[in-house]
Design a protein around this motif. Structure first.
Motif, PDB file in Angstrom:
ATOM      1  N   ASP A  85       0.853  -1.183   0.000  1.00 36.85           N
ATOM      2  CA  ASP A  85       0.000   0.000   0.000  1.00 36.85           C
ATOM      3  C   ASP A  85       0.897   1.244   0.000  1.00 36.85           C
ATOM      4  O   ASP A  85       2.122   1.140   0.004  1.00 36.85           O
ATOM      5  N   TRP A  86       0.288   2.415  -0.004  1.00 35.08           N
ATOM      6  CA  TRP A  86       1.033   3.672  -0.115  1.00 35.08           C
ATOM      7  C   TRP A  86       2.136   3.784   0.934  1.00 35.08           C
ATOM      8  O   TRP A  86       3.293   4.015   0.626  1.00 35.08           O
ATOM      9  N   ARG A  87       1.776   3.628   2.186  1.00 34.45           N
ATOM     10  CA  ARG A  87       2.742   3.786   3.274  1.00 34.45           C
ATOM     11  C   ARG A  87       3.842   2.718   3.191  1.00 34.45           C
ATOM     12  O   ARG A  87       5.019   3.022   3.366  1.00 34.45           O
ATOM     13  N   GLY A  88       3.445   1.486   2.923  1.00 34.02           N
ATOM     14  CA  GLY A  88       4.428   0.408   2.820  1.00 34.02           C
ATOM     15  C   GLY A  88       5.377   0.612   1.655  1.00 34.02           C
ATOM     16  O   GLY A  88       6.584   0.378   1.776  1.00 34.02           O
ATOM     17  N   ALA A  89       4.853   1.048   0.512  1.00 34.67           N
ATOM     18  CA  ALA A  89       5.688   1.276  -0.675  1.00 34.67           C
ATOM     19  C   ALA A  89       6.648   2.438  -0.439  1.00 34.67           C
ATOM     20  O   ALA A  89       7.828   2.359  -0.790  1.00 34.67           O
TER      21      ALA A  89
END
Length: 132
Positions: A85-89
């Motif tokens: 997801d955004w934060r993980g990426a």
């Protein structure tokens, strides 16, 4: 009209690889032209390891960009962006790419002027490179 002379520096296995980049940079400087040289972390580390300060000096007159830490090698930017997801990426980009960004910054004593994506157009890449 504005023309951008863009050079990706990814290969750094032989002295001639460094010599070609140096010659291009010196030619452009002599012609009063500015090139955009985007360096990978691997290329920057190879310059440092080989002690090719002559190449670094020749590139100083030009715009320096960052072209990812390991071009096309694992961990591959596109893969780790797609799987999170955004934060993980964004976090994964910072973890994997900052070492390369840091060495480019160290060689030139300035932050790269731009980031050139490596096959991935994910907005997380742009955002994470801005954070870095």
């Amino acid at each position: 009209m504005r023309i951008i002379l863009s050079f990706a520096t990814e290969v750094a296995h032989l002295p001639r690889d460094y010599d070609h980049i140096k010659e291009m940079a010196e030619f452009l400087t002599a012609e009063e032209l500015v090139g955009n040289f985007h360096l990978t972390g691997d290329y920057a580390r190879a310059l440092r390891r080989a002690g090719r300060w002559d190449v670094v000096d020749a590139l100083r007159d030009h715009e320096i960009g960052f072209h990812c830490n390991h071009h096309g090698a694992s961990p591959f930017v596109g893969t780790y962006m797609e799987e999170r997801d955004w934060r993980g990426a964004t976090g994964e980009w910072l973890l994997n790419e900052l070492p390369g960004l840091g060495v480019v910054q160290e060689l030139f004593q300035r932050r790269p002027a731009y980031y050139t994506t490596e096959f991935s157009k994910a907005p997380q890449v742009v955002y994470a490179s801005w954070l870095g």
